[in-house]
Design a protein around this motif. Structure first.
Motif, PDB file in Angstrom:
ATOM      1  N   PHE A 234       0.843  -1.203   0.000  1.00  0.00           N
ATOM      2  CA  PHE A 234       0.000   0.000   0.000  1.00  0.00           C
ATOM      3  C   PHE A 234       0.874   1.249   0.000  1.00  0.00           C
ATOM      4  CE2 PHE A 234      -2.487  -3.413   1.773  1.00  0.00           C
ATOM      5  CZ  PHE A 234      -3.762  -3.238   1.232  1.00  0.00           C
ATOM      6  N   GLU A 235       1.515   1.496  -1.108  1.00  0.00           N
ATOM      7  CA  GLU A 235       2.426   2.634  -1.227  1.00  0.00           C
ATOM      8  C   GLU A 235       1.811   3.933  -0.674  1.00  0.00           C
ATOM      9  OE1 GLU A 235       5.558   2.909  -2.317  1.00  0.00           O
ATOM     10  OE2 GLU A 235       5.664   5.103  -2.456  1.00  0.00           O
ATOM     11  N   GLY A 236       2.520   4.512   0.266  1.00  0.00           N
ATOM     12  CA  GLY A 236       2.106   5.819   0.769  1.00  0.00           C
ATOM     13  C   GLY A 236       0.960   5.797   1.762  1.00  0.00           C
ATOM     14  N   GLN A 237       0.424   4.609   2.040  1.00  0.00           N
ATOM     15  CA  GLN A 237      -0.738   4.548   2.925  1.00  0.00           C
ATOM     16  C   GLN A 237      -0.367   3.919   4.265  1.00  0.00           C
ATOM     17  OE1 GLN A 237      -3.895   2.850   0.617  1.00  0.00           O
ATOM     18  NE2 GLN A 237      -5.449   3.889   1.848  1.00  0.00           N
ATOM     19  N   PRO A 238      -0.729   4.571   5.366  1.00  0.00           N
ATOM     20  CA  PRO A 238      -0.401   3.985   6.672  1.00  0.00           C
ATOM     21  C   PRO A 238      -1.228   2.726   6.942  1.00  0.00           C
ATOM     22  CG  PRO A 238      -1.145   6.283   6.877  1.00  0.00           C
ATOM     23  CD  PRO A 238      -1.419   5.862   5.482  1.00  0.00           C
ATOM     24  N   ILE A 239      -0.562   1.697   7.435  1.00  0.00           N
ATOM     25  CA  ILE A 239      -1.238   0.451   7.814  1.00  0.00           C
ATOM     26  C   ILE A 239      -1.128   0.311   9.329  1.00  0.00           C
ATOM     27  CG2 ILE A 239      -1.150  -2.071   7.703  1.00  0.00           C
ATOM     28  CD1 ILE A 239      -2.117  -0.822   5.109  1.00  0.00           C
ATOM     29  N   LYS A 240      -2.258   0.190   9.977  1.00  0.00           N
ATOM     30  CA  LYS A 240      -2.254  -0.073  11.415  1.00  0.00           C
ATOM     31  C   LYS A 240      -2.549  -1.549  11.621  1.00  0.00           C
ATOM     32  CE  LYS A 240      -3.950   2.934  14.264  1.00  0.00           C
ATOM     33  NZ  LYS A 240      -4.946   3.797  14.951  1.00  0.00           N
ATOM     34  N   LEU A 241      -1.558  -2.275  12.083  1.00  0.00           N
ATOM     35  CA  LEU A 241      -1.723  -3.709  12.308  1.00  0.00           C
ATOM     36  C   LEU A 241      -2.043  -3.949  13.784  1.00  0.00           C
ATOM     37  CD1 LEU A 241      -1.072  -6.638  10.879  1.00  0.00           C
ATOM     38  CD2 LEU A 241       0.555  -6.613  12.770  1.00  0.00           C
ATOM     39  N   GLN A 242      -3.200  -4.477  14.043  1.00  0.00           N
ATOM     40  CA  GLN A 242      -3.656  -4.670  15.423  1.00  0.00           C
ATOM     41  C   GLN A 242      -3.683  -6.159  15.767  1.00  0.00           C
ATOM     42  OE1 GLN A 242      -5.003  -2.206  17.889  1.00  0.00           O
ATOM     43  NE2 GLN A 242      -4.576  -4.064  19.080  1.00  0.00           N
ATOM     44  N   TRP A 243      -3.093  -6.512  16.915  1.00  0.00           N
ATOM     45  CA  TRP A 243      -3.262  -7.867  17.440  1.00  0.00           C
ATOM     46  C   TRP A 243      -4.480  -7.878  18.347  1.00  0.00           C
ATOM     47  CZ3 TRP A 243       0.964 -11.855  18.493  1.00  0.00           C
ATOM     48  CH2 TRP A 243       1.948 -11.819  17.493  1.00  0.00           C
ATOM     49  N   SER A 244      -5.278  -8.921  18.243  1.00  0.00           N
ATOM     50  CA  SER A 244      -6.364  -9.106  19.200  1.00  0.00           C
ATOM     51  C   SER A 244      -5.773  -9.726  20.468  1.00  0.00           C
ATOM     52  CB  SER A 244      -7.435 -10.027  18.617  1.00  0.00           C
ATOM     53  OG  SER A 244      -6.899 -11.331  18.481  1.00  0.00           O
ATOM     54  N   ARG A 245      -6.576  -9.801  21.530  1.00  0.00           N
ATOM     55  CA  ARG A 245      -6.074 -10.466  22.737  1.00  0.00           C
ATOM     56  C   ARG A 245      -5.814 -11.942  22.453  1.00  0.00           C
ATOM     57  NH1 ARG A 245      -3.078  -8.670  26.094  1.00  0.00           N
ATOM     58  NH2 ARG A 245      -4.457  -6.860  26.270  1.00  0.00           N
ATOM     59  N   GLU A 246      -6.656 -12.535  21.610  1.00  0.00           N
ATOM     60  CA  GLU A 246      -6.448 -13.950  21.266  1.00  0.00           C
ATOM     61  C   GLU A 246      -5.097 -14.120  20.569  1.00  0.00           C
ATOM     62  OE1 GLU A 246      -9.215 -12.239  20.724  1.00  0.00           O
ATOM     63  OE2 GLU A 246     -10.768 -13.291  21.855  1.00  0.00           O
ATOM     64  N   ASP A 247      -4.796 -13.221  19.656  1.00  0.00           N
ATOM     65  CA  ASP A 247      -3.490 -13.279  18.972  1.00  0.00           C
ATOM     66  C   ASP A 247      -2.369 -13.204  19.998  1.00  0.00           C
ATOM     67  OD1 ASP A 247      -4.920 -13.137  16.600  1.00  0.00           O
ATOM     68  OD2 ASP A 247      -4.579 -10.975  16.333  1.00  0.00           O
ATOM     69  N   ASP A 248      -2.533 -12.283  20.936  1.00  0.00           N
ATOM     70  CA  ASP A 248      -1.482 -12.019  21.923  1.00  0.00           C
ATOM     71  C   ASP A 248      -1.221 -13.241  22.798  1.00  0.00           C
ATOM     72  OD1 ASP A 248       0.253 -10.432  23.665  1.00  0.00           O
ATOM     73  OD2 ASP A 248      -1.409 -10.501  25.088  1.00  0.00           O
ATOM     74  N   ILE A 249      -2.270 -13.898  23.232  1.00  0.00           N
ATOM     75  CA  ILE A 249      -2.078 -15.026  24.148  1.00  0.00           C
ATOM     76  C   ILE A 249      -1.673 -16.296  23.397  1.00  0.00           C
ATOM     77  CG2 ILE A 249      -3.323 -16.573  25.745  1.00  0.00           C
ATOM     78  CD1 ILE A 249      -4.712 -13.999  26.805  1.00  0.00           C
ATOM     79  N   GLN A 250      -2.193 -16.464  22.185  1.00  0.00           N
ATOM     80  CA  GLN A 250      -1.880 -17.700  21.462  1.00  0.00           C
ATOM     81  C   GLN A 250      -0.546 -17.638  20.728  1.00  0.00           C
ATOM     82  OE1 GLN A 250      -5.810 -18.707  19.503  1.00  0.00           O
ATOM     83  NE2 GLN A 250      -5.610 -20.132  21.224  1.00  0.00           N
ATOM     84  N   HIS A 251      -0.077 -16.427  20.436  1.00  0.00           N
ATOM     85  CA  HIS A 251       1.172 -16.308  19.676  1.00  0.00           C
ATOM     86  C   HIS A 251       2.201 -15.478  20.428  1.00  0.00           C
ATOM     87  CE1 HIS A 251      -0.915 -18.194  16.395  1.00  0.00           C
ATOM     88  NE2 HIS A 251      -1.868 -17.285  16.458  1.00  0.00           N
ATOM     89  N   ALA A 252       2.184 -15.602  21.743  1.00  0.00           N
ATOM     90  CA  ALA A 252       3.178 -14.893  22.550  1.00  0.00           C
ATOM     91  C   ALA A 252       4.564 -15.492  22.293  1.00  0.00           C
ATOM     92  CB  ALA A 252       2.824 -15.017  24.027  1.00  0.00           C
ATOM     93  N   TYR A 253       5.564 -14.795  22.780  1.00  0.00           N
ATOM     94  CA  TYR A 253       6.873 -15.436  22.991  1.00  0.00           C
ATOM     95  C   TYR A 253       6.782 -15.933  24.428  1.00  0.00           C
ATOM     96  CZ  TYR A 253       8.916 -13.428  18.751  1.00  0.00           C
ATOM     97  OH  TYR A 253       9.220 -13.091  17.441  1.00  0.00           O
ATOM     98  N   PHE A 254       6.467 -17.212  24.570  1.00  0.00           N
ATOM     99  CA  PHE A 254       6.023 -17.703  25.868  1.00  0.00           C
ATOM    100  C   PHE A 254       7.138 -17.776  26.901  1.00  0.00           C
ATOM    101  CE2 PHE A 254       3.037 -19.241  22.752  1.00  0.00           C
ATOM    102  CZ  PHE A 254       1.834 -18.884  23.328  1.00  0.00           C
ATOM    103  N   HIS A 255       6.745 -17.454  28.125  1.00  0.00           N
ATOM    104  CA  HIS A 255       7.637 -17.736  29.239  1.00  0.00           C
ATOM    105  C   HIS A 255       7.892 -19.244  29.253  1.00  0.00           C
ATOM    106  CE1 HIS A 255       9.483 -17.744  33.131  1.00  0.00           C
ATOM    107  NE2 HIS A 255       8.636 -18.650  33.533  1.00  0.00           N
ATOM    108  N   ALA A 256       9.161 -19.628  29.404  1.00  0.00           N
ATOM    109  CA  ALA A 256       9.539 -21.044  29.321  1.00  0.00           C
ATOM    110  C   ALA A 256       8.855 -21.867  30.408  1.00  0.00           C
ATOM    111  CB  ALA A 256      11.048 -21.188  29.448  1.00  0.00           C
TER     112      ALA A 256
END
Ligand code: FES
Ligand code: FES
Lengths: 153, 776
Positions: free
Chosen positions: B449-471
């Motif tokens: 999207f040349e010249g157009q701002p893209i706002k990429l939002q994670w949902s809470r589900e994204d955040d919890i399912q694709h975290a960098y998990f604590h070991a």
């Protein structure tokens, strides 16, 4: 067309009926104080007042948002909201601050309904507002500070 | 073990002797400390050892306008620790600025100019306190020189007061604003010529203010972002508002390493507001900070993008994920528990542990489990990127601006010079936002999207399912006690996937910096010790979470020390003070720790006296030893991390239904010199609350490689009713040791202290976290 009245201002928006109020406020109207935290009424970051009642805007379709909507941006014009904001500042409640708009909205709705709530009533009422930074003790102290001022005025 | 050798040891011991001599004379103390930290910065330790190092140029950090407004340029991420306020206060104090006229401005990503900007490791204040004071002192001296020149008097006759320079002999004075232009033309004084304010002249640094354990005795200097936060004006990542923004979300592979096989986007494209659907390439494992890949939906608002994503029909290629698609945490825990029964790579050894264990009058053994957790900052990951004519501009809540810039440049195949990264406020970080994968994702979408701002939002589900998990981790401990209950031997095996598996073929063993987080630095004075690290492979992205491996190490060691005290029939506090042994300084190299949080072990050894002091303070304040009603008890734990010292005591009650009520928590903390005690207290309070979640609630489990929790209804974190009814923070007054970290070290001992209180209340020993419904 959807008509929303936010902080006393009318907005006529060309959006679907079922769009959650949160996204209408943030992305369409462009007011950013109301935050997204979970989208399923679990965190309270998106709390606004709908006709004075603390409401989770993330699960409220715009079609149901009839009446007066007040957001955190409108709190400085609310006599109780202003006291709550001041108590928050005096006690250094916020850490990152992301949840605090929602906390203030929830606390203000409570204090407007019950100016001198019991501690347990505050804890119960605020249980729906998450703060990952863990500022709960200061939030409670700030609400009690406003309530004590109420009692002594 | 390679760094644990005699030559190195001798060299360090003799150097330390010299340093100690310097610090001994109290009149010299300030000067000596000053010289030391300066030398330290230039050596292979501390700020000087960080990529980008430190900078103390006043022209970089302090701008004074002709109207008198002082703007402090803040180079560290603000994520709730209050660094924008605290560092600005350090500058204002040394400069002599009126706090009402101080503002903060956030630096863009530029380590060449601003020095190290990677905000993690609880390093911001301990690495930047000295450089920022020097920068401010230099600025003040430039103002003084400008005034002296204007008045035609020698500079020693003038002095800076609050926001002005005065000439007492003639009664003349000039405000900082009036001097700003002339001062900016002065040469920056040499570092050797700098004179710092004496402690007696300081107004903010080290001064208590604001809310202290329930009371406000004096107002605190107002927080830089306080007003904006309570009025909804503070700008976090998602609040960046650019003309013409499009909104994006991504459907990511459910298993780490899986790829998109096919996608049917016809329904998604029919959702009102959806504009486009794009494939995002993932990268091979190890995934580092790269996007996981998947399918992006771009729309005219966030909700439309989310609805569009819901309508996607994606077939995933799970084979690409290999073994990860079989990852189930229940089975993994059992496998690690079994592996913990056999010896592993030896990390530290003294005496003959096996023999001592055999000969022990009493043997204590236990295995502890800590699950995966997601950092879950209240603000989920989000980023805005706009690409115009081969140049990228990003706005994001990131802890690591440098890595963000590198990630975007690499993804787009452009030079870093052509990437600008603006750092917004962070709605919490806790390590999640050290990984700029989400910004790179936004760049990958913005490419289309040349010249157009893209706002990429994670949902809470994204955040919890694709975290960098604590070991996830298993720790197995054995101790031998003699007939008097004294510890004669200690064997600890720790098993946990390594964060380094993100960047290189999985080593299956913890790295030096991971072991150095409370495992080999275990401070007990026990004759026979063996520490081992058997292998543990990674099957998800493992990443930092506040205090990192200190969490499992402290939880296991502090729970086990309590079990030993119980077996010995002794009071827990008395017992651990005995385990710690006499006051002494344990040099990190003598326990095989060549890391020490990047700090010089000569300046930051493991100090048993400091450990003892926080234990005594926390237990005294909590009324240790007092009678409690049945079903209620006190629990203690302590830990040394990020070169600071913490002890926690809980007073907790467990109902017949297994419900835990926390009546009180006392946390004692020693970080050496305190820059801003008001924010130190708030970090301790937050650590206690978050730690309660680690103990009672928070867990991510996996089945066939898929995270089983997705939002705050299944991934539980503390709410107000979980917080202690009374929460007390006790700061140890200790201005003479070297400065330690604050953001993380309060956190590790919280969970074991609470579990120890639960044991005192119920007699039930928790060995698997979270407590969940184990008490009902
Ligand atoms: S975003 Fe609405 S309650 Fe969480
Ligand atoms: S202040 Fe950070 S989430 Fe509440």
């Amino acid at each position: 067309m959807i008509n929303l009245t936010i902080n006393g201002q009318q907005h006529e928006l060309d959006i679907p009926d079922n769009m959650p109020l949160l996204w209408a406020i943030r992305d369409v109207v462009g007011m950013k104080g109301t935050k997204f935290g979970c989208g399923i009424a679990q965190c309270g970051a998106c709390t606004v007042h709908l006709n004075g009642v603390a409401t989770r805007s993330c699960v409220t379709p715009v079609s149901a948002a009839t009446g007066e909507i007040t957001t955190i941006e409108g709190m400085a014009d609310d006599p109780v909201g202003k006291k709550v904001q001041q108590a928050w500042l005096d006690l250094g409640v916020a850490q990152c601050g992301y949840c605090q708009g929602g906390q203030i909205m929830n606390a203000t709705a409570l204090l407007k309904r019950t100016p001198e709530p019991e501690t347990q009533a505050i804890v119960d009422e605020m249980a729906g507002n998450l703060c990952r930074c863990g500022t709960y003790n200061r939030i409670l102290a700030a609400i009690e500070r406003v309530s004590t001022e109420e009692a002594s005025s | 073990m390679s760094r644990f050798n005699d030559t190195l040891l001798l060299a360090n011991v003799s150097r330390r002797g010299i340093l100690k001599g310097m610090a001994a004379g109290s009149a010299l103390l300030l000067a000596a400390r000053w010289d030391l930290s300066w030398a330290n910065e230039q050596a292979q330790f501390g700020a000087g050892a960080m990529p980008g190092g430190w900078v103390d140029d006043p022209n970089v950090f302090i701008h004074i306008n002709t109207d008198g407004i002082v703007t402090f340029i803040n180079n560290r991420a603000e994520m709730g620790q209050g660094i924008r306020t605290s560092l600005a206060m350090v500058a204002a104090d040394e400069l002599g600025a009126d706090w009402e006229q101080v503002r903060a401005q956030q630096a863009n990503a530029d380590q060449e100019k601003y020095g190290n900007q990677n905000t993690d490791g609880s390093r911001s204040m301990r690495h930047w306190y000295d450089p920022i004071r020097r920068a401010a002192a230099a600025a003040r001296m430039m103002l003084e020189q400008a005034a002296a020149n204007q008045w035609g008097v020698p500079v020693h006759e003038v002095q800076a007061e609050v926001h002005k320079v005065v000439h007492p002999a003639s009664g003349r004075e000039l405000g900082f604003g009036e001097l700003a232009n002339a001062a900016s033309e002065r040469e920056v004084p040499n570092r050797e010529a700098l004179v710092l304010k004496p402690d007696s002249a300081l107004r903010f640094i080290g001064k208590e203010s604001g809310l202290i354990n329930g009371d406000v005795k004096s107002a605190h200097p107002k927080a830089i972002d306080g007003e904006d936060i309570v009025t909804g004006k503070a700008v976090f990542g998602a609040d960046v508002d650019l003309e013409g923004t499009l909104y994006a979300v991504i459907a990511r592979p459910p298993v780490y390493g899986a790829k998109v096989k096919s996608v049917d986007d016809s329904d998604a494209l029919n959702v009102t507001g959806v504009n486009r659907v794009l494939r995002i390439e993932g990268t091979d494992q190890p995934g580092a900070f790269n996007p996981l890949g998947g399918v992006a939906v771009v729309a005219s608002n966030t909700w439309a993008a989310m609805e569009g994503r819901r309508a996607l029909k994606i077939e995933w290629d799970l084979e690409a994920a290999g073994d990860n698609a079989n990852y189930t945490t229940d089975a993994y825990r059992k496998a690690l528990e079994e592996a913990a029964q056999s010896p592993g790579k030896v990390i530290r050894q003294s005496g003959d542990v096996d023999k001592a264990l055999e000969e022990a009058a009493t043997r204590v053994s236990a295995t502890y489990y800590m699950p995966h957790m997601a950092q879950a900052p209240m603000e989920p990951p989000v980023a805005v990127v706009r690409i115009t004519e081969g140049k990228a501009e990003a706005w994001a809540p990131i802890q690591n601006p440098r890595a963000t810039r590198e990630g975007i440049a690499a993804a787009l195949g452009i030079d870093q010079e052509n990437v600008t990264v603006h750092q917004t406020l962070l709605g919490g970080g806790f390590g999640r936002k050290s990984k700029p994968d989400f910004v790179t994702e936004a760049a990958r979408v913005a490419q289309h999207f040349e010249g157009q701002p893209i706002k990429l939002q994670w949902s809470r589900e994204d955040d919890i399912q694709h975290a960098y998990f604590h070991a996830v981790s298993v720790d197995h401990l054995d101790a031998g006690l003699d007939s008097g209950g004294n510890a004669t031997s200690w064997r600890h095996r720790t098993l946990s996937p390594s964060i380094t598996s993100l960047f290189a073929p999985d080593p299956e063993h913890k790295a030096e910096f991971e072991l150095g987080m409370g495992f080999n630095t275990m401070p007990f004075n026990i004759p026979s010790i063996r520490l081992e690290n058997p292998p543990a492979p990674a099957h998800v992205r493992i990443g930092w979470f506040r205090s990192v491996y200190n969490l499992p190490h402290a939880w296991a060691i502090q729970s086990f020390a309590h079990e030993m005290a119980v077996a010995a029939g002794k009071d827990h506090r008395d017992y651990v003070l005995e385990l710690l042994g006499p006051d002494r300084q344990v040099h990190n190299l003598t326990v095989g720790d060549g890391w020490n949080y990047g700090e010089d072990p000569d300046l930051h050894p493991i100090d048993i006296a400091r450990m003892r002091r926080v234990i005594e303070r926390a237990t005294d304040e909590a009324g240790w030893g007092r009678e409690t009603s049945s079903g209620r008890g006190l629990g203690l734990a302590f830990h040394h991390s990020f070169v600071s010292y913490t002890a926690v005591v809980f007073d907790a009650e467990v109902s017949d239904e297994g419900e835990v009520t926390i009546h009180r928590a006392d946390i004692a903390f020693d970080c050496g010199p305190q820059a801003n005690p008001e924010r130190i207290r708030s970090q301790m309070e937050g650590s206690v609350v978050m730690g309660i979640g680690v103990a009672l609630q928070s867990e991510v489990t996996f089945k066939d490689g898929v995270a089983q929790q997705s939002n705050f209804d299944s991934y539980l974190i503390p709410r107000m009713p979980n917080a202690p009814k009374v929460l007390r923070v006790h700061l140890i007054d200790n201005p003479n040791d070297a400065m330690g970290g604050v953001g993380e070290p309060g956190f590790p001992p919280v969970a074991p202290a609470l579990c120890n209180a639960i044991y005192a209340a119920t007699g039930k020993r928790i060995r698997r976290l979270p407590v969940g419904n184990q008490l009902s």
